[in-house]
Design a protein around this motif. Structure first.
Motif, mmCIF file in Angstrom:
data_model
loop_
_atom_site.group_PDB
_atom_site.id
_atom_site.type_symbol
_atom_site.label_atom_id
_atom_site.label_comp_id
_atom_site.label_asym_id
_atom_site.label_seq_id
_atom_site.Cartn_x
_atom_site.Cartn_y
_atom_site.Cartn_z
ATOM 1 N N VAL A 141 70.746 41.086 46.029
ATOM 2 C CA VAL A 141 70.555 42.738 46.074
ATOM 3 C C VAL A 141 70.189 42.937 44.306
ATOM 4 N N GLY A 142 69.268 43.819 44.706
ATOM 5 C CA GLY A 142 68.651 44.312 43.422
ATOM 6 C C GLY A 142 67.839 43.701 42.835
ATOM 7 N N GLY A 194 67.204 40.377 39.374
ATOM 8 C CA GLY A 194 67.188 39.783 41.297
ATOM 9 C C GLY A 194 65.362 39.433 41.444
ATOM 10 N N HIS A 195 64.406 40.073 40.349
ATOM 11 C CA HIS A 195 63.132 39.152 41.000
ATOM 12 C C HIS A 195 63.260 37.691 40.586
ATOM 13 N N MET A 196 64.112 37.259 39.709
ATOM 14 C CA MET A 196 63.889 35.624 39.751
ATOM 15 C C MET A 196 64.512 35.517 40.250
ATOM 16 N N GLY A 197 65.240 35.746 41.036
ATOM 17 C CA GLY A 197 66.431 35.075 41.819
ATOM 18 C C GLY A 197 65.960 35.053 43.514
ATOM 19 N N PHE A 199 67.631 42.897 48.944
ATOM 20 C CA PHE A 199 67.793 44.261 49.187
ATOM 21 C C PHE A 199 67.796 44.866 48.415
ATOM 22 N N THR A 200 67.255 45.931 48.552
ATOM 23 C CA THR A 200 66.708 47.011 48.291
ATOM 24 C C THR A 200 67.202 47.938 48.096
ATOM 25 N N THR A 201 67.219 49.196 47.375
ATOM 26 C CA THR A 201 67.295 51.041 47.852
ATOM 27 C C THR A 201 66.072 51.430 48.610
ATOM 28 N N SER A 202 64.778 50.775 47.677
ATOM 29 C CA SER A 202 63.839 51.877 48.057
ATOM 30 C C SER A 202 63.073 50.936 49.058
ATOM 31 N N GLU A 203 62.547 51.985 49.976
ATOM 32 C CA GLU A 203 61.430 51.475 50.490
ATOM 33 C C GLU A 203 60.224 50.468 50.259
#
Length: 350
Positions: A182-183, A188-191, A205-209
């Motif tokens: 999430v994020g 998050g990009h490392m995750g 998971f992101t809030t932005s399309e």
């Protein structure tokens, strides 16, 4: 010896050039010429006294990559010229149960941070990687085996990398597991990269399309826009693990609903305001857990670095001059970076 650094004289002052002193190299010390230092959101919070307890002058920086300049007489693991790293810790008690299990990050007597930690060295607290050199006990120095041209992008692994790697390892991420991240920011990009490399079915998971393609490019198998109820509903009860890297207060129930029975959501960020209280019934009836995780111990951090070198994993970075640090902080607050700033420490002498 006076060394160049950048630090804040007070919480309401911008970072500025300053000179600092480092201790002489002791028997178990490693002296490191710093080549690159990542910029973590923690740096900004600490410098601006947003967490309280900041000691000034504050020289931040705990994502350090450099070359060994000198070693103490009792140091055998490192020699002059080695490429090494220093993360968030530079000392711990070494005797408590956590330290004896190589979990110095959970030291029961309190670990010493790479900056803003109390120390006998002048000025009475540790000074971090926005500087030309650092002297660190050899136990807290890490070996780096990435190619030379990747060293700047290795720096964020020392915080963002281990912060996401540790929960992925602890909850046994691998083939056959479904993992959510999430994020899609510095952590998050490392995750996403790490969960994918471990063989898990990885969902971002992101809030932005607008971040959908970026997340796929990072290695996500699927991307869910969390503001879309239909996309969220399609994943109810299906995740073994969700690693939540969002530090802002938000509704946790939306994500715990996506966990399988016995699934866990691991929180990595501390919000400025508490999250709304989660639905405890949903946890009870699914034997689900909300947990937390803090960076990693030295052994696990070395394991992470070796794994990333083997898999060719580094952070996505934007290199900056130290003179541009305040602008970088402003941009970081606006999430205007993909995905981590890294300082070229050679610019300290510019």
């Amino acid at each position: 010896m006076a060394l160049l650094a950048y630090g804040a004289p007070a919480g309401d002052k911008p970072l500025e050039p300053m000179t600092i002193e480092r201790r002489a190299v002791g028997p178990r010390d490693v002296q490191i010429d710093i080549a690159y230092c990542g910029v973590c959101h923690s740096d900004l919070h600490q410098v601006r006294a947003e967490w309280g307890g900041t000691l000034y002058p504050c020289v931040p920086g705990h994502e350090i990559v450099g070359h060994v300049r000198a070693v103490g007489a009792e140091v055998s693991r490192f020699q002059v010229g080695d490429v090494v790293g220093v993360g968030c810790l530079v000392d711990s008690c070494r005797t408590c149960a956590s330290c004896e299990e190589d979990l110095e990050n959970y030291c029961e007597k309190g670990w010493t941070g790479t900056y803003n930690g109390k120390t006998d060295d002048a000025p009475g607290h540790t000074l971090g990687g926005y500087s030309q050199q650092i002297v660190v006990n050899d136990h807290f120095v890490l070996k780096i085996s990435h190619p030379v041209d990747q060293l700047a992008a290795v720096a964020p692994l020392l915080c963002a990398g281990i912060t996401t790697y540790s929960p992925l390892r602890h909850w046994n991420t691998g083939p056959g597991k479904k993992v959510g991240i999430v994020g899609i920011g510095g952590l998050g990009h490392m995750g996403v990269k790490l969960a994918h490399a471990m063989g898990a079915h990885t969902v971002a998971f992101t809030t932005s399309e607008s971040k959908r393609q970026d997340a796929l490019d990072l290695g996500a198998d699927e991307v869910v826009v969390s503001r879309n109820p239909d996309e969220m509903a399609a994943h109810v009860g299906s995740f073994d693990l969700i690693v939540n890297a969002v530090a802002a207060s938000h509704d946790l129930d939306a994500f715990t609903a996506l966990l399988k029975r016995d699934g866990t959501m691991c929180m990595l960020g501390v919000p400025e305001h508490p999250h709304p209280s989660p639905n405890i019934g949903a946890l009870i009836f699914g034997r689900k857990a909300i947990a937390g995780s803090l960076i990693g111990g030295l052994a696990e951090t070395q394991e992470m670095l070796d794994f990333c070198a083997e898999k060719g994993i580094v952070a996505d970075i934007e290199m900056i001059r130290i003179q541009d640090i305040e602008n970088a902080y402003d941009r970081m607050q606006k999430s205007d970076v993909k995905y981590r700033f890294v300082i070229d420490n050679a610019t300290l002498a510019a």
